[in-house]
Write a protein that holds these residues in place. Structure first.
Motif, PDB file in Angstrom:
ATOM      1  N   GLN A  71       1.508  37.736   5.330  1.00 45.97           N
ATOM      2  CA  GLN A  71       1.043  37.720   3.941  1.00 45.97           C
ATOM      3  C   GLN A  71      -0.295  38.445   3.874  1.00 45.97           C
ATOM      4  O   GLN A  71      -1.072  38.424   4.839  1.00 45.97           O
ATOM      5  CB  GLN A  71       0.873  36.284   3.438  1.00 45.97           C
ATOM      6  CG  GLN A  71       2.187  35.530   3.288  1.00 45.97           C
ATOM      7  CD  GLN A  71       1.989  34.112   2.796  1.00 45.97           C
ATOM      8  OE1 GLN A  71       1.241  33.338   3.402  1.00 45.97           O
ATOM      9  NE2 GLN A  71       2.633  33.763   1.712  1.00 45.97           N
ATOM     10  N   ASP A 108       3.925  40.028   0.964  1.00 46.52           N
ATOM     11  CA  ASP A 108       4.567  38.849   1.561  1.00 46.52           C
ATOM     12  C   ASP A 108       5.902  39.304   2.156  1.00 46.52           C
ATOM     13  O   ASP A 108       6.790  39.749   1.425  1.00 46.52           O
ATOM     14  CB  ASP A 108       4.790  37.769   0.499  1.00 46.52           C
ATOM     15  CG  ASP A 108       5.189  36.432   1.126  1.00 46.52           C
ATOM     16  OD1 ASP A 108       5.678  36.434   2.270  1.00 46.52           O
ATOM     17  OD2 ASP A 108       5.012  35.384   0.473  1.00 46.52           O
ATOM     18  N   LYS A 157       6.013  35.851   9.761  1.00 44.03           N
ATOM     19  CA  LYS A 157       5.756  35.901   8.316  1.00 44.03           C
ATOM     20  C   LYS A 157       4.357  36.473   8.118  1.00 44.03           C
ATOM     21  O   LYS A 157       3.378  35.938   8.648  1.00 44.03           O
ATOM     22  CB  LYS A 157       5.837  34.512   7.696  1.00 44.03           C
ATOM     23  CG  LYS A 157       5.545  34.500   6.200  1.00 44.03           C
ATOM     24  CD  LYS A 157       5.695  33.100   5.613  1.00 44.03           C
ATOM     25  CE  LYS A 157       5.454  33.127   4.109  1.00 44.03           C
ATOM     26  NZ  LYS A 157       5.619  31.774   3.507  1.00 44.03           N
TER      27      LYS A 157
END
Length: 620
Positions: free
Chosen positions: A348, A329, A346
């Motif tokens: 993940q 993450d 972002k």
């Protein structure tokens, strides 16, 4: 070999010539004779007359598998099957035939054991039984048929899958299970079997007893006779309805997931560390601004990561590979490949490990969070600004409360004292109206008290006006401010023969009027509290964190260091008012002005030697 009874000798040649193992033992159980076949089978030769048959078997038979002594001694010729462990560690299975014989005048009794090796036959029998058990316990339908398509065997799984019993299907044509629209499959399969070919994983449909179509996977092998001729076929049918439904559900869910991901602007990715292969969805390429024709490599993607975030990303990746859960993450910045715009993403993911706990594959998602980051940063900025304003307001409120307390003290003391004088002398005038000399004296005293009241009120008004930095804020050359102050104080400095020396002063951001009052009050304070020609120096130094320090030093009367804070309180007096005239507001005004400009002021003093005032202001 030892001699035995003459009657036994009659049978010696016969026993020796037998094609099987044989041995003779007496009533006491001692072995008397055995042939060469027995030695070969058992791998040992017992000592005649010294070893019993039971001891012989105990030595050579596996533990827990000894033949029953009564069974071997019984008056019967029934065969007995037992295992035999040879000295070389091998195991054989033998069948024992036994017979009692009586010889001699006294009818001495002997027993003969004939032993045959049945290991091969038993092994074949066990294999046959094992294969039969496998067929019957299989989860798949196992069916055999002739080349004409007539069913010859049918296991329990076939009954469970198709609904027919073995009695219903053996002897029936296999086409009984084939739907009408698939009957042409059977001739093709038969032709391939006749050529000796094997049909593997042929997915089709068949009909159950209740006329329900089911999905099955067929594996069909030719069955050959000893001459190598194909005489039939063995068919394994696996019910794949559940797998088909599962595959359909997976496809539907993958499509639903793809539609969901596309609607949320989330990209997906895969990375195979062994080969370096990278797979991205269209949305992932869109986020990074990478054309679909450009191949993805680790080096290329690293070149797009913002320089300051590269090390963070590497640490995150290594941590993911080492952790048991393998979760990833990270939020970092990139430069879009097409426009060069700076974007926040972002990412993940999760690491999938091999049996050796080595990462073999990484999967995950990515999302452009630039808008969220911008909003969050702006929100944090607003919160910080409001927090600073609140802190400043709280500090102002605290100062106001402190000042209010000081004002209350003033009202009860400093202002009351000259008011009482006015009232007192006014009363004395009333009582001495006809005494001119006293009237003149009392009038002068009333004027002096009134003048002090006026000074105090002006000081309070000036102090209240400095609650914060008001008016114009601009670049202020403190050298010019000092020059104006010295011009204003020239009569006083000349009268006292004062000397003022100063370093080159800086230019700062501030209010010129307030900075004028700051310099005026500090210098006039040094002139006032001095018993010899004043010597005033102004020094400048540059501090860390963009701060400038200005130090005012004098050679005046000084003060005790314990009063270094008190002198900045409004209307604070360390010396008698009648000796050193003043309102006690000047230094309080100085602190207020310095704080309004984001600085600090402090003082040190030595009685009889002088004082120093340290002012710290933000540098330009």
């Amino acid at each position: 070999m030892p001699e035995i009874s003459p009657h036994i000798n009659i049978y010696r040649q016969f026993i020796e010539d037998l094609p099987m193992a044989a041995y003779v033992f007496d009533e006491g159980g001692y072995v008397q004779y055995y042939n060469r076949k027995a030695t070969e089978l058992f791998g040992l030769a017992p000592v005649p007359g010294r070893e019993k048959w039971s001891a012989f078997w105990k030595v050579r038979s596996g533990q827990g598998l000894l033949p029953d002594e009564k069974a071997l001694s019984a008056e019967q010729s029934a065969a007995l099957d037992i295992p035999l462990d040879r000295p070389d560690g091998s195991r054989r299975y033998v069948r024992i035939y036994q017979r009692s014989i009586n010889v001699g005048e006294g009818q001495r009794s002997y027993r003969v054991h004939l032993v045959t090796d049945v290991t091969e036959g038993r092994s074949n029998e066990e294999k046959t039984m094992l294969l039969a058990a496998i067929v019957q316990s299989s989860e798949d339908a196992i069916i055999s048929k002739t080349l004409e398509g007539i069913i010859t065997s049918w296991n329990e799984a076939a009954t469970r899958i198709f609904g027919y019993t073995a009695e219903e299907m053996i002897g029936q044509p296999v086409t009984k299970l084939i739907p009408q629209d698939r009957l042409d499959e059977e001739p093709v399969i038969i032709e391939r079997l006749k050529r000796g070919e094997r049909v593997e994983h042929f997915e089709t449909q068949r009909m159950t007893k209740c006329k329900r179509l089911i999905d099955i996977s067929l594996t069909i092998s030719p069955v050959k006779d000893s001459a190598g001729n194909v005489v039939g076929a063995s068919k394994i049918a696996r019910d794949i309805c559940e797998q088909k439904n599962t595959a359909r559900l997976i496809r539907e869910r993958e499509e639903l997931f793809r539609m969901t991901v596309e609607s949320t602007n989330i990209g997906s990715w895969e990375f195979f560390p062994d080969t370096g292969r990278i797979t991205w969805s269209d949305e992932s390429r869109k986020i990074w601004g990478i054309d679909y024709n450009i191949p993805l490599t680790v080096t290329f993607l690293q070149s797009l990561v913002f320089k300051g975030d590269g090390e963070l990303l590497k640490r995150k990746a290594l941590q993911t590979a080492e952790e048991k859960e393998g979760r990833f993450d990270a939020q970092f910045r990139i430069r879009r490949a097409d426009t060069g715009d700076l974007r926040w993403v972002k990412v993940q993911g999760k690491a999938l490990f091999s049996e050796k706990q080595e990462p073999k594959r990484f999967i995950g998602t990515m999302l452009d969070i630039t808008a969220d980051k911008t909003f969050t940063e702006r929100l944090e900025q607003i919160v910080n600004e409001r927090t600073r304003e609140l802190i400043e307001l709280n500090q102002q409120l605290k100062r106001s409360n402190d000042e209010l307390g000081q004002f209350a003290y003033i009202a009860s003391h400093d202002l009351q004292e000259p008011v009482r004088k006015v009232q007192t002398f006014a009363g004395l005038i009333e009582r001495h109206l006809h005494e001119p000399r006293l009237l003149e004296h009392y009038t002068r005293r009333i004027k002096a008290a009134s003048g002090r009241i006026s000074k105090l009120l002006r000081g309070v008004l000036d102090y209240s006006r400095l609650s914060h930095l008001t008016g114009r804020v601009q670049d202020v050359d403190l050298n010019l401010v000092l020059k104006e102050v010295l011009n204003a104080l020239r009569p006083e400095t000349e009268r006292l023969q004062a000397v003022v020396q100063s370093d080159e002063l800086p230019v700062i951001q501030g209010n010129p009027d307030q900075l004028y009052h700051l310099f005026y009050n500090l210098i006039s304070n040094s002139l006032k509290f001095c018993t010899k020609p004043p010597m005033i120096t102004i020094a400048v130094s540059r501090l860390h964190h963009r701060q400038t320090e200005i130090v005012f030093r004098d050679n005046g009367i000084g003060f005790e260091q314990q009063y270094a804070e008190k002198i900045f309180h409004i209307f604070s007096h360390l010396n008698p008012v009648d000796q050193y005239d003043g309102t006690g507001i000047g230094l309080a005004l100085c602190r207020k002005i310095v704080e309004n400009h984001g600085g600090m002021i402090s003082a040190t003093g030595v009685p009889g030697e002088g004082a120093a005032f340290y002012i710290t202001l933000p540098a330009r």
